[in-house]
Design an enzyme around this catalytic site. Structure first.
Site, PDB file in Angstrom:
ATOM      1  NE  ARG A   1     -53.215  -3.205  82.650  1.00 41.81           N
ATOM      2  CZ  ARG A   1     -52.968  -4.254  81.885  1.00 41.81           C
ATOM      3  NH1 ARG A   1     -51.770  -4.449  81.398  1.00 41.81           N
ATOM      4  NH2 ARG A   1     -53.924  -5.114  81.616  1.00 41.81           N
TER       5      ARG A   1
ATOM      6  CD  GLU B   1     -42.912  -8.952  80.154  1.00 37.82           C
ATOM      7  OE1 GLU B   1     -43.593  -9.987  80.021  1.00 37.82           O
ATOM      8  OE2 GLU B   1     -42.803  -8.345  81.232  1.00 37.82           O
TER       9      GLU B   1
END
Lengths: 565, 114
Positions: free
Chosen positions: A290, A378
């Site tokens: 990514r 997260e």
């Protein structure tokens, strides 16, 4: 308002009902605690989990041999030397248990010949990502956990509760004060243990892949309560977010599954492949990570070789229609309804804010530095270092959620009564019911201005002038925001909600920008155009604390034993 | 000349004393009704109450409202260059403007006076 705010009590308060929050609630209830699971939106509907399109990384070894240590090796390598290894190990080691439990709960992981099948995703040394067809991983995970939450006694669920501040007494977190959207009233919650599972900060950016409620609230809540944040400069951009043509009813990260299954080709405006110029020749496969993918696309656009809307092309024109149909079934019809035929035309894609590697510093039991305050999913910083491996987000949500639930239950059971919060939180309940100042700025426009500032100057490619410009715009927005909330104290006043959100978003935006300004090197998701290349002296984690309204940033050597590449 | 859509929106916190408001929003093919409502909040009136979370994935199922009398998700209903009438769901308790109480009863907090 003269009436006393509503007050509720619980053993364990879980803030946020994505996968991490729901798994935490289940685990704490299984340990015999009363759990209050709250969400600023509907229970189990918002957040990032429901948006997951496909991959969940786990060393299950169902189809072919694998071991969690291989998964850990890949996770640490992707993190470019900055991972908190204890957290990364927890994720990889306990992933198989949680994925298997989800399987017993009927999530429906895709199978081949009766065995759970795994897809290959960039950065992994072998096929390691389980999924639910078609593009249905997130909704299936959310639904499965919602059903499990319903079935377990002891979990009370309440939506439309947006936490404004955590409450502290004698140095410990003893609950929270929330704004109830349905009425506009404040609600005080006393809890023996509080778990923040509010997800990431992608709403800080103009183009993002998560829900509108991922504005980094949890980071700001924890920071104000005295818990430090770590690695805040590392925001993951997903390289191939959908850009054009406009389509409805599809998530912008939908092209990831297409690439996992069919490869696909990234092309510039000359219809030529370009990733080989940035060190990764894909050869029709999906291998680019990514951080590198994002860099390559932005540089290609900068060189004038971008697509009309400012991205690049992603083409599946080489794939025969029947192959597309077999891989994605009904999704092909949804694309057709939007006028897209992949056999005839490419789509335009561009990087989009996707995930935050940084977050609240926690130990491997999910405790923050502040007693009574835990984190999950997260919201936790450190497990993924400078760049997250594909597929680790849902695994992390499940594993960290379960661990946080366990730890919170242990603490709650050691305490006799819920902590007294008679006057604690008073400043926040007063804030929630305060009269608005006159002649305020449009709150929705302020949110958009912040998103543009972050996208333009604190995106994947950064420079000192840009970061400094962002800081001064953040300061300007903070001045316009002032000390008293906009709007009224009635039901569903979105300007008041925007005010509470901006209070958090500006705090978090400042943390990201300041950490990015200090890190004078390029590593993983943090690319400084004025400081290219990774430097050994920056093999450190940056930690942010709030001290009397000012942020303080310190450095500690990173543990990373895997040599950064 | 660029095209516009006209959104006729029901505003109010009480079914008996609400009012209709007209807003012209820029129209671009491929946009959703929710895109138009979000444009109004940023450019015209931030107090317009709407409920949404996932923006355009049709994943959260929160943006239900009535478009020309039919129940739709605002994120998948296409914006069109004409007058479109938006109202809160008729069969749910009204909260404000286009927001209704859509959570299961067990997941709502009962606040005195609300």
């Amino acid at each position: 308002m003269s009436t006393e705010p509503m007050r509720v009590e619980t053993d364990v308060l879980v803030i946020g009902s994505g996968a991490a929050g729901m798994y935490a609630a289940i685990e704490a209830a299984r340990a015999g605690c009363h759990v209050l699971l709250i969400d600023r939106s509907l229970i189990g509907r918002g957040g990032a989990t429901v948006m997951a399109q496909m991959t969940v990384a786990v060393a299950l070894g169902a189809e072919a041999p694998d071991h969690w240590s291989h998964h850990l090796h890949d996770t640490l390598a992707a993190g470019r030397g900055l991972c908190n290894e204890a957290l990364a190990q927890l994720l990889c080691e306990q992933g198989p248990e949680c994925i298997s439990e989800m399987d017993r709960w009927g999530v429906g992981w895709a199978r081949k010949n009766g065995k759970i099948t795994s897809a290959f995703a960039p950065g992994h040394d072998r096929p390691r990502c389980v999924y639910v067809d078609f593009l249905n991983t997130g909704p299936a995970v959310s639904k499965t956990l919602r059903t499990a939450v319903h079935k377990i006694a002891g979990i009370e669920r309440k939506g439309d509760l947006c936490v404004v501040d955590l409450i502290k007494a004698d140095g410990e977190v003893t609950g929270a004060v929330a704004w109830h959207a349905g009425s506009g009233a404040p609600v005080t919650i006393a809890a023996k243990a509080t778990i923040v599972a509010t997800g990431g900060l992608t709403r800080l950016y103009r183009r993002n892949s998560a829900s509108a409620n991922m504005g980094g609230d949890g980071y700001a809540l924890c920071l104000r309560a005295g818990a430090p944040l770590i690695d805040m400069e590392f925001v993951q951009f997903f390289p191939i977010g959908h850009l054009a043509p406009r389509l409805i009813g599809m998530d912008p990260i939908m092209w990831d599954p297409f690439r996992y299954k069919l490869g696909g080709r990234l092309l510039n405006n000359k219809m030529e492949e370009f990733t080989q110029s940035y060190g990764v020749a894909e050869g029709g496969k999906y291998v680019i990570t990514r951080d590198v993918g994002t860099y390559a696309i932005l540089k290609e656009v900068e060189a004038g070789r971008g697509s009309p809307h400012g991205g690049v092309y992603l083409s599946f024109q080489h794939c025969p229609g029947p192959a597309l149909r077999e891989a994605f079934g009904p999704v092909i019809d949804r694309l057709a309804a939007n006028g897209i035929d992949l056999t005839k035309t490419p789509v335009e894609v561009a990087p989009i804010a996707h995930y935050h590697m940084g977050g609240v510093a926690a130990d491997a039991r999910m405790h923050t530095e502040v007693p009574g305050l835990l984190v999950a999913g997260e919201a936790v910083g450190g497990a993924n270092g400078a760049n997250r491996l594909s597929g680790n987000a849902i695994t992390e949500a499940l594993v960290f959620g379960r661990e946080a639930g366990r730890s919170a239950a242990e603490r709650a059971k050691q305490m006799r009564a819920a902590p007294v919060t008679q006057n604690a939180g008073r400043a926040t309940t007063d804030l929630i019911t305060a009269d608005a100042p006159k002649n305020v700025r449009n709150s929705a426009e302020m949110v958009q201005t912040l998103q543009e500032t972050m996208a333009d100057d604190v995106g994947p490619l950064r420079t000192e002038p840009g970061l400094k410009r962002a800081l001064s715009r953040i300061d300007e927005l903070a001045r316009d925001l002032g000390e008293r909330p906009f709007g009224d104290a009635g039901a569903f006043d979105l300007t008041r909600l925007d005010w509470f959100d901006l209070r958090n978003m500006l705090t978090v935006a400042r943390a990201v920008t300041q950490a990015a300004l200090l890190r004078t090197e390029s590593r993983g998701a943090h690319q400084r155009e004025d400081f290219p290349g990774m430097l050994p002296e920056w093999h450190v984690n940056q930690t942010i604390r709030l001290n009397g309204g000012r942020t303080e940033i310190s450095r500690t050597p990173a543990a990373g034993a895997v040599a950064a590449q | 000349m660029s095209e516009t859509a006209t959104l006729k929106i029901w505003r109010g916190a009480d079914r008996n004393s609400g009012s209709w408001e007209l807003h012209e929003v820029p129209f671009e093919p491929g946009q959703s009704v929710l895109d138009g409502l979000r444009w109004i909040r940023v450019h015209r009136d931030p107090t317009l109450a709407i409920r949404f979370s996932c923006i355009n994935a049709n994943a959260c199922k929160e943006c239900m409202m009535e478009l020309d009398g039919e129940t739709v998700y605002a994120c998948t209903a296409r914006l069109e260059p004409r007058e479109m009438t938006l109202a809160p769901l008729a069969n749910k308790k009204l909260v404000r403007d286009l927001v209704t109480e859509i959570a299961p009863p067990a997941e709502r907090l009962a606040i005195k006076g609300s």
